[in-house]
Design an enzyme around this catalytic site. Structure first.
Site, PDB file in Angstrom:
ATOM      1  N   LYS A 173     -55.923  -3.450 -89.400  1.00  0.00           N
ATOM      2  CA  LYS A 173     -54.477  -3.757 -89.736  1.00  0.00           C
ATOM      3  C   LYS A 173     -54.437  -4.575 -91.220  1.00  0.00           C
ATOM      4  O   LYS A 173     -54.856  -5.363 -91.426  1.00  0.00           O
ATOM      5  CB  LYS A 173     -53.742  -4.405 -88.602  1.00  0.00           C
ATOM      6  N   THR A 204     -42.587 -12.724 -87.440  1.00  0.00           N
ATOM      7  CA  THR A 204     -43.496 -12.064 -87.318  1.00  0.00           C
ATOM      8  C   THR A 204     -44.597 -12.169 -85.998  1.00  0.00           C
ATOM      9  O   THR A 204     -45.697 -11.722 -85.965  1.00  0.00           O
ATOM     10  CB  THR A 204     -44.401 -11.361 -88.423  1.00  0.00           C
ATOM     11  N   GLY A 206     -46.422 -12.261 -82.912  1.00  0.00           N
ATOM     12  CA  GLY A 206     -46.861 -11.215 -81.792  1.00  0.00           C
ATOM     13  C   GLY A 206     -46.781  -9.675 -82.553  1.00  0.00           C
ATOM     14  O   GLY A 206     -47.097  -8.767 -81.575  1.00  0.00           O
ATOM     15  N   THR A 207     -46.859  -9.591 -83.630  1.00  0.00           N
ATOM     16  CA  THR A 207     -46.907  -8.340 -84.174  1.00  0.00           C
ATOM     17  C   THR A 207     -48.150  -7.589 -83.808  1.00  0.00           C
ATOM     18  O   THR A 207     -48.247  -6.480 -83.472  1.00  0.00           O
ATOM     19  CB  THR A 207     -46.813  -8.166 -85.639  1.00  0.00           C
ATOM     20  N   GLY A 208     -49.413  -8.280 -83.738  1.00  0.00           N
ATOM     21  CA  GLY A 208     -50.550  -7.674 -83.465  1.00  0.00           C
ATOM     22  C   GLY A 208     -50.665  -7.121 -82.130  1.00  0.00           C
ATOM     23  O   GLY A 208     -50.988  -6.062 -81.674  1.00  0.00           O
ATOM     24  N   CYS A 209     -50.076  -7.956 -81.215  1.00  0.00           N
ATOM     25  CA  CYS A 209     -50.233  -7.721 -79.680  1.00  0.00           C
ATOM     26  C   CYS A 209     -49.422  -6.578 -79.454  1.00  0.00           C
ATOM     27  O   CYS A 209     -49.506  -5.593 -78.883  1.00  0.00           O
ATOM     28  CB  CYS A 209     -49.646  -9.006 -78.986  1.00  0.00           C
TER      29      CYS A 209
END
Ligand SMILES: Nc1ncnc2c1ncn2[C@@H]1O[C@H](COP(=O)(O)OP(=O)(O)OP(=O)(O)O)[C@@H](O)[C@H]1O
Ligand SMILES: Cc1ncc(CO)c(N)n1
Length: 267
Positions: A173, A204, A206-209
């Site tokens: 990512k 942003t 928690g974007t990865g989760c």
């Protein structure tokens, strides 16, 4: 209805971890279930305390679910120590779990270590080979490979190197690079690059989760990896575009913006 499980840490402020995962599963029309590995005390400003759970209760949660319910996909997020990592690997093997998405969570946006440094090797050797896809961000890929990643070409090289560690697919990512938000998928043969304009927001958390959970929900629905990647990219874009400020720091993404709009709950 498809059933999706998250194995991850709890985020008390609801923007990341288990809470973000279940919101994503629900927003994408799947049924969400959870196995909690750790409890974090965190808010929009940072992580203040972490309590890891005993491996027995982690195993019991996984076994309970798989012995009773068909799990169509499973996403693994924060798993902070090697004992819990090995326990999860053992349980998932025993139940022949499929559609495993691994988000190798290491450090929070506020720079708090969510993975013990000595457990990185266990994460790679015990869990990566079970994965349908692993989704490192740039700093995580750098730790896994011990190499700097500064552009899209480096991201492609990193995806190839991580693919050799056993997962069927790798998505690196690009949220942490300047410029457009470019993500790289490598399936062992070819690359798929998806690019979005970078949304100018500080919210942003928690974007990865959210992104990895959207992939898991999409795989559960029968999408192939390229389709799941596309659906997750579209979902995270909308969730960030509609993110909002709560608290004094990094606010959360919005999971139900289209539903709320239709119901007249937001402008
Ligand atoms: N400002 C932004 N605008 C558009 N897309 C973004 C932005 N920031 C991140 N993304 C996208 O969000 C997804 C998650 O990427 P990111 O690199 O932020 O994950 P992460 O660092 O693992 O998140 P977290 O800090 O929550 O663990 C990727 O698809 C990335 O391209
Ligand atoms: C519990 C948890 N998992 C993942 C993240 C992502 O950074 C976080 N902040 N908290």
């Amino acid at each position: 209805m498809k059933n999706v499980l998250t194995i991850a840490g709890s985020d008390s402020c609801g923007g990341a971890g288990i809470q973000a995962d279940i919101k994503t599963f629900s927003a994408l029309g799947t049924y969400g279930m959870s196995v909690i590995t750790a409890i974090t005390a965190q808010n929009t400003m940072g992580v203040f305390k972490v309590t890891e759970l005993e491996e027995e209760i982690v195993a019991a949660q996984i076994n309970c679910i798989y012995e009773d319910i068909k799990v169509d996909a499973v996403k693994i997020g924060m798993v902070s120590n090697s004992i819990i990592i090995k326990t999860i690997a053992q349980c998932l093997r025993k139940h022949a779990a499929k559609n495993i998405v691994i988000d190798p969570v290491m450090v929070s946006k506020s720079k708090y270590k969510l993975l013990r440094p000595e457990a990185c090797e266990a994460l790679v050797s015990f869990l990566f080979p079970l994965a349908q896809v692993v989704t490192p961000n740039i700093p995580e890929a750098e730790v896994i490979l011990g190499k700097r990643i500064q552009n899209v070409e480096h991201m492609q090289e990193a995806a190839v190197a991580i693919h050799k560690m056993g997962p069927a697919n790798v998505i690196v990512k690009g949220g942490h690079l300047p410029g457009d938000a470019v993500d790289v998928l490598f399936d062992g043969q070819k690359f798929t690059l998806l690019s979005d304009v970078r949304i100018a927001t500080k919210n942003t958390h928690g974007t990865g989760c959210t992104f990895s959970s959207a992939i898991a929900a999409s795989l559960a629905k029968g999408f192939n990896i390229r389709e799941a990647f596309g659906a997750a990219k579209e979902y995270i874009h909308g969730a960030i575009e509609n993110s909002f400020s709560i608290g004094q720091g990094v606010g959360p993404t919005h999971h139900f913006y289209s539903l709320y709009k239709r119901a007249g709950l937001v402008d």
